[in-house]
Scaffold this motif. Structure first.
Motif, PDB file in Angstrom:
ATOM      1  N   THR A  24       0.848  -1.197   0.000  1.00  0.00           N
ATOM      2  CA  THR A  24       0.000   0.000   0.000  1.00  0.00           C
ATOM      3  C   THR A  24       0.884   1.249   0.000  1.00  0.00           C
ATOM      4  OG1 THR A  24      -1.755  -1.167   1.145  1.00  0.00           O
ATOM      5  CG2 THR A  24      -1.804   1.229   1.277  1.00  0.00           C
ATOM      6  N   PRO A  25       0.740   2.090  -1.029  1.00  0.00           N
ATOM      7  CA  PRO A  25       1.637   3.248  -1.119  1.00  0.00           C
ATOM      8  C   PRO A  25       1.313   4.327  -0.080  1.00  0.00           C
ATOM      9  CG  PRO A  25       0.210   3.113  -3.072  1.00  0.00           C
ATOM     10  CD  PRO A  25      -0.161   1.965  -2.176  1.00  0.00           C
ATOM     11  N   THR A  26       2.278   5.217   0.120  1.00  0.00           N
ATOM     12  CA  THR A  26       2.169   6.249   1.166  1.00  0.00           C
ATOM     13  C   THR A  26       0.883   7.072   1.064  1.00  0.00           C
ATOM     14  OG1 THR A  26       4.557   6.424   1.273  1.00  0.00           O
ATOM     15  CG2 THR A  26       3.329   8.282   2.134  1.00  0.00           C
ATOM     16  N   PHE A  29      -2.016   5.004   2.129  1.00  0.00           N
ATOM     17  CA  PHE A  29      -1.932   4.706   3.564  1.00  0.00           C
ATOM     18  C   PHE A  29      -2.413   5.917   4.372  1.00  0.00           C
ATOM     19  CE2 PHE A  29      -0.044   4.239   7.695  1.00  0.00           C
ATOM     20  CZ  PHE A  29      -0.109   2.881   7.944  1.00  0.00           C
ATOM     21  N   ARG A  30      -1.923   7.082   3.978  1.00  0.00           N
ATOM     22  CA  ARG A  30      -2.275   8.307   4.711  1.00  0.00           C
ATOM     23  C   ARG A  30      -3.778   8.579   4.631  1.00  0.00           C
ATOM     24  NH1 ARG A  30       0.845  12.592   1.955  1.00  0.00           N
ATOM     25  NH2 ARG A  30       2.664  11.515   2.730  1.00  0.00           N
ATOM     26  N   ASP A 203       6.668   6.111   9.588  1.00  0.00           N
ATOM     27  CA  ASP A 203       7.326   5.945   8.292  1.00  0.00           C
ATOM     28  C   ASP A 203       6.310   5.703   7.181  1.00  0.00           C
ATOM     29  OD1 ASP A 203       9.867   6.338   9.244  1.00  0.00           O
ATOM     30  OD2 ASP A 203      10.315   4.200   9.489  1.00  0.00           O
ATOM     31  N   ARG A 204       5.269   4.952   7.489  1.00  0.00           N
ATOM     32  CA  ARG A 204       4.288   4.640   6.443  1.00  0.00           C
ATOM     33  C   ARG A 204       3.400   5.852   6.130  1.00  0.00           C
ATOM     34  NH1 ARG A 204       1.891  -1.006   5.746  1.00  0.00           N
ATOM     35  NH2 ARG A 204       1.775  -0.063   3.700  1.00  0.00           N
ATOM     36  N   ILE A 205       3.116   6.655   7.158  1.00  0.00           N
ATOM     37  CA  ILE A 205       2.280   7.852   6.896  1.00  0.00           C
ATOM     38  C   ILE A 205       3.068   8.894   6.123  1.00  0.00           C
ATOM     39  CG2 ILE A 205       1.123   9.805   7.992  1.00  0.00           C
ATOM     40  CD1 ILE A 205       0.443   7.890  10.351  1.00  0.00           C
ATOM     41  N   TYR A 206       4.345   9.047   6.486  1.00  0.00           N
ATOM     42  CA  TYR A 206       5.124  10.150   5.903  1.00  0.00           C
ATOM     43  C   TYR A 206       6.149   9.710   4.864  1.00  0.00           C
ATOM     44  CZ  TYR A 206       2.688  12.618   9.517  1.00  0.00           C
ATOM     45  OH  TYR A 206       1.683  13.145  10.283  1.00  0.00           O
ATOM     46  N   GLY A 207       6.215   8.407   4.582  1.00  0.00           N
ATOM     47  CA  GLY A 207       7.095   7.923   3.517  1.00  0.00           C
ATOM     48  C   GLY A 207       8.557   8.118   3.809  1.00  0.00           C
ATOM     49  N   THR A 208       8.937   7.967   5.084  1.00  0.00           N
ATOM     50  CA  THR A 208      10.327   8.240   5.458  1.00  0.00           C
ATOM     51  C   THR A 208      11.214   6.992   5.426  1.00  0.00           C
ATOM     52  OG1 THR A 208       9.441   8.228   7.719  1.00  0.00           O
ATOM     53  CG2 THR A 208      10.044  10.353   6.798  1.00  0.00           C
ATOM     54  N   ARG A 209      10.654   5.852   5.055  1.00  0.00           N
ATOM     55  CA  ARG A 209      11.545   4.690   4.887  1.00  0.00           C
ATOM     56  C   ARG A 209      11.093   3.853   3.711  1.00  0.00           C
ATOM     57  NH1 ARG A 209      12.690   1.430  10.027  1.00  0.00           N
ATOM     58  NH2 ARG A 209      13.846   3.302  10.582  1.00  0.00           N
TER      59      ARG A 209
END
Ligand code: PRP
Ligand code: URA
Length: 209
Positions: A24-26, A29-30, A203-209
Motif C-alpha cells: 500500500t503506497p504512502t 496509507f495516509r 514511516d508509512r504515513i510520511y514515507g520516510t523509509r
C-alpha cells in the motif's frame, strides 16, 4: 474500571487490512489512516453529553440537541499521531488540539519527550489522546501521565492497532482511560514492533523509509 473497545465495524476492518499490506503506497496509507480515524472518532464520541437549545427552523421555533460543555481537546503523540489527528478533525472541526512530541528510544523502548503544547484549559475539556500504535504502551502511558499532570481527568485513548502487552500495561497504569482500537494483534517482536501489525506507522504515513 479499565475498558477496551475494539471497533470491529466492517469498514474499519477492511481499511485496516489495506493498511497492513506492505504494497500500500504512502498516499493511500495516509488517506486510509484519516478515514479510519474518522470512524474511530464516531465510536469514541458516542457517549458525549448533550444539552438542549432553542433554535428556529424555517417553519417554527423548537428545542434541539447540541453538545454540552467545552469543546473536546485532541492530543496527538507526534509524529504518527498526526495521521489520526487529521481524520478526527474532519469529524470534530472545532476541537482544540494539543501535541506531545515523543519518540521511542530504539534501545530501551522508553519514550523521550521533545515537545509539549496543549490548551491552557485542558483540565476543563474531554481529551482524546491519539497515536496509531499501542505497542509496549510506554508512549501512551507517558502521554496520558503528562496531560493528567495538567489536570485533565476525562481522557480517552485512540489507536489503530494494539498489542496485548500494550493493552495490559495501559489499562493497568490508567484504568480510568478507555482504550479504543481497530484491532488487538498477536504480540510484540524483539524490537517492540506489533505483529503482524502494519510496520512503522510514522514511516508509512510520511514515507520516510
Ligand atoms: C511509534 C508510535 C507510538 C510508539 C508506540 O512512535 O507512533 O508513538 O511508537 O510504541 P510504544 O507503545 O512501545 O511506546 P515512534 O517512537 O516510532 O515515533 P514517530 O511517531 O516519530 O515515528
Ligand atoms: N511503533 C510503530 O510505528 N509500529 C509498531 O509496530 C510499534 C511501534
Amino acid at each position: 474500571m479499565a475498558s477496551l473497545v475494539v471497533v470491529d465495524h466492517p469498514l474499519v476492518q477492511h481499511k485496516l487490512t489495506l493498511m497492513r499490506m506492505r504494497t500500500t503506497p504512502t498516499a493511500e496509507f495516509r488517506r486510509l489512516v484519516r478515514e479510519v480515524a474518522l470512524l474511530l472518532g464516531y465510536e469514541i464520541t458516542r457517549g458525549l453529553a448533550l444539552t438542549e437549545t432553542e433554535i428556529e427552523t424555517p417553519l417554527m421555533t423548537t428545542r434541539a440537541k447540541v453538545l454540552a460543555g467545552k469543546k473536546l481537546c485532541l492530543v496527538s503523540i507526534l509524529r504518527a499521531g498526526n495521521g489520526l489527528l487529521d481524520g478526527m478533525l474532519d469529524l470534530l472541526p472545532s476541537a482544540r488540539v494539543g501535541h506531545i512530541g515523543l519518540y521511542r528510544d530504539p534501545a530501551t523502548l522508553l519514550p523521550v519527550e521533545y515537545y509539549y503544547k496543549v490548551p491552557a484549559d485542558i483540565a476543563e475539556r474531554p481529551v482524546i489522546v491519539v497515536d496509531p500504535m499501542l505497542a509496549t504502551a510506554n508512549s501512551a502511558v507517558a502521554a496520558v501521565e503528562r496531560v493528567k499532570r495538567d489536570g485533565a481527568t476525562d481522557i480517552r485513548f485512540a489507536c489503530l492497532l494494539a498489542a496485548p502487552e500494550g493493552v495490559a500495561r495501559m489499562t493497568g497504569a490508567h484504568p480510568d482511560v478507555p482504550v479504543y482500537t481497530a484491532a488487538v494483534d498477536q504480540g510484540l517482536n524483539d524490537h517492540g514492533y506489533i505483529l503482524p501489525g502494519l510496520g512503522d506507522a510514522g514511516d508509512r504515513i510520511y514515507g520516510t523509509r
